[in-house]
Design an enzyme around this catalytic site. Sequence first.
Site, PDB file in Angstrom:
ATOM      1  N   GLY A 114       0.857  -1.179   0.000  1.00 50.86           N
ATOM      2  CA  GLY A 114       0.000   0.000   0.000  1.00 50.86           C
ATOM      3  C   GLY A 114       0.891   1.226   0.000  1.00 50.86           C
ATOM      4  O   GLY A 114       1.928   1.236  -0.668  1.00 50.86           O
ATOM      5  N   SER A 143       5.809  -5.397  -1.100  1.00 51.27           N
ATOM      6  CA  SER A 143       5.781  -4.005  -1.544  1.00 51.27           C
ATOM      7  C   SER A 143       6.127  -3.058  -0.390  1.00 51.27           C
ATOM      8  O   SER A 143       7.263  -3.031   0.055  1.00 51.27           O
ATOM      9  CB  SER A 143       4.417  -3.688  -2.167  1.00 51.27           C
ATOM     10  OG  SER A 143       4.391  -2.429  -2.772  1.00 51.27           O
ATOM     11  N   ALA A 144       5.180  -2.305   0.127  1.00 50.96           N
ATOM     12  CA  ALA A 144       5.459  -1.400   1.246  1.00 50.96           C
ATOM     13  C   ALA A 144       5.969  -2.158   2.458  1.00 50.96           C
ATOM     14  O   ALA A 144       6.816  -1.665   3.206  1.00 50.96           O
ATOM     15  CB  ALA A 144       4.204  -0.602   1.611  1.00 50.96           C
ATOM     16  N   HIS A 182       8.853  -3.214  -7.104  1.00 51.54           N
ATOM     17  CA  HIS A 182       8.226  -2.860  -8.389  1.00 51.54           C
ATOM     18  C   HIS A 182       9.239  -2.188  -9.327  1.00 51.54           C
ATOM     19  O   HIS A 182       8.870  -1.295 -10.093  1.00 51.54           O
ATOM     20  CB  HIS A 182       7.036  -1.907  -8.199  1.00 51.54           C
ATOM     21  CG  HIS A 182       6.029  -2.352  -7.188  1.00 51.54           C
ATOM     22  ND1 HIS A 182       5.054  -3.282  -7.457  1.00 51.54           N
ATOM     23  CD2 HIS A 182       5.838  -1.977  -5.894  1.00 51.54           C
ATOM     24  CE1 HIS A 182       4.310  -3.454  -6.383  1.00 51.54           C
ATOM     25  NE2 HIS A 182       4.766  -2.682  -5.421  1.00 51.54           N
ATOM     26  N   GLU A 236       8.870  -6.872 -10.428  1.00 45.85           N
ATOM     27  CA  GLU A 236       7.662  -7.595 -10.040  1.00 45.85           C
ATOM     28  C   GLU A 236       7.850  -9.080 -10.374  1.00 45.85           C
ATOM     29  O   GLU A 236       8.304  -9.431 -11.455  1.00 45.85           O
ATOM     30  CB  GLU A 236       6.452  -7.014 -10.745  1.00 45.85           C
ATOM     31  CG  GLU A 236       6.186  -5.575 -10.343  1.00 45.85           C
ATOM     32  CD  GLU A 236       4.744  -5.156 -10.560  1.00 45.85           C
ATOM     33  OE1 GLU A 236       4.054  -5.825 -11.336  1.00 45.85           O
ATOM     34  OE2 GLU A 236       4.321  -4.160  -9.938  1.00 45.85           O
TER      35      GLU A 236
END
Length: 246
Positions: A91, A124-125, A161, A197
Amino acid sequence: MGCPRRLLLVSNSTLHGGGYLGHCQQHIQSFLGGKVKRVLFVPYALHDRDAYARTAREKFESLGYGLDSIHESCDPVEAVRKSEAIFIGGGNTFRLLKALYDNSLIQEIRKRVLEDGVPYMGSSAGTNVATVSINTTNDMPIVYPPSLQALGLVPFNINPHYLDPDDKSTHMGETREERIRQYHEEPNTPPVLGLREGAMLLVEGDKATLQGVTGARLFLRGKKPTEHEPGTDFSFLLIDSNLQKL
């Protein structure tokens, strides 16, 4: 004795053509194994924490694990202290880090992972905050955490990413590589691992291995970036946090 940390740092939660965590579900099962029965989920990176927890719970239950969301606990610190494994989802990285500070979880998570050996998974985050700082996140600073310093579970930074330059694009803004180079123009900045990714980094004690279906790009301050394929041993990044001074 070496560090007991066990980390699975995933670039992205969803890979094109697949469902939530579908591309890494076998890695998750191998990472958590049979001893872990329940996972503590941290949904702080998204605004709708209830919906996020439902998505994560459905996935982990399909893999054979129960899931408790930390936002449902009246005592987040105690939830971390009792956790069998921790998963921090993706997020907005600034929102996530601010919530970790607001709930006094930075030191608690560090202790559980680095001293107690509790498995940590980030996506991700959640991968960004596992590193030295969130300076190399792709996100907008929609909120203001008290510091950009993160959990420091590894002594380098990651750019999830990671995108390669598109030679056919007419976009004139900085490429991801150029932005990381700008970061390294500042003194004493650590290595940055650009995870494409579909890529993830498995850390077991003092050993780090690139996994997944795509490669990664490693940036060292003052040096040309290098390309690496799945299976690459990145353990040297864990041993020497002063590589930029070489």
